[in-house]
Design an enzyme around this catalytic site. Sequence first.
Site, PDB file in Angstrom:
ATOM      1  N   SER A  45       9.293  59.861  15.976  1.00 15.96           N
ATOM      2  CA  SER A  45       9.704  58.543  15.541  1.00 15.96           C
ATOM      3  C   SER A  45       8.802  57.486  16.187  1.00 15.96           C
ATOM      4  O   SER A  45       7.580  57.635  16.159  1.00 15.96           O
ATOM      5  CB  SER A  45      11.190  58.333  15.865  1.00 15.96           C
ATOM      6  OG  SER A  45      11.705  57.255  15.140  1.00 15.96           O
ATOM      7  N   ASP A 149      12.541  61.427   9.810  1.00 20.99           N
ATOM      8  CA  ASP A 149      12.461  61.141  11.244  1.00 20.99           C
ATOM      9  C   ASP A 149      12.725  62.358  12.126  1.00 20.99           C
ATOM     10  O   ASP A 149      13.754  63.009  12.020  1.00 20.99           O
ATOM     11  CB  ASP A 149      13.477  60.045  11.571  1.00 20.99           C
ATOM     12  CG  ASP A 149      13.258  59.416  12.930  1.00 20.99           C
ATOM     13  OD1 ASP A 149      13.064  60.157  13.917  1.00 20.99           O
ATOM     14  OD2 ASP A 149      13.293  58.181  13.011  1.00 20.99           O
TER      15      ASP A 149
END
Length: 160
Positions: A45, A149
Site C-alpha cells: 500500500s 491493496d
Amino acid sequence: MIAQTRRPKIGLALGSGSARGWSHIGVINGLAKVGIEPDIVCGCSIGGLVGASYAAGNLNELEHWVRSLSRIDVARLLNFSMNGFIDVERLQSFILQYVGNETATVATDLETGREVWFTEGSLVEAVWSSISLPGVFPPVRSQNRWLIDGGLVNPVPVSL
C-alpha cells in the site's frame, strides 16, 4: 590473517496505513541520519509507494510533493467514475515521476484473498496493485488476476 566481519543485511518493511504511511519518509530519513541504510526495502500500500520512491532515490522529491499538497491539489487527482475516485492517468504519471524501478511490493488477489509478491516487472503495476482500494483506486488486472491493496493480507510485509 585478520578475520573480517560481515555486516548483516538490513531489511526495511514498510506497511499500509493510508495517510499515516507518509510517516515512513521520516523514518527512512531518521535512519539515514544515524547511518543506517537498508539493503532491502519492501512495502505494501502506501509503504510500497514510499519504498519504491526511496529505492529510486526520489524520496526527497516525494517528501517535498507531499508537504506541498493542498486541498486543491488533492481534488485534481479525483475523477468520479465507475472505476473509482482517482484519475488513473494522473496517478500513473505521479508514480512514474516519483517511483523508480527497484523495490518489492505486496498486493492481494481479489478472487483468492492470497498475497501476491512483486519482485520484478513493471514497478508502476506493482505499486498500483499494492495501493488499489476498490471504489477509490481501480483494481489492477495482472497475470489473469484482479489485484488490490496488499495491506488487506499483509499489512507489514516482513515475510517478503
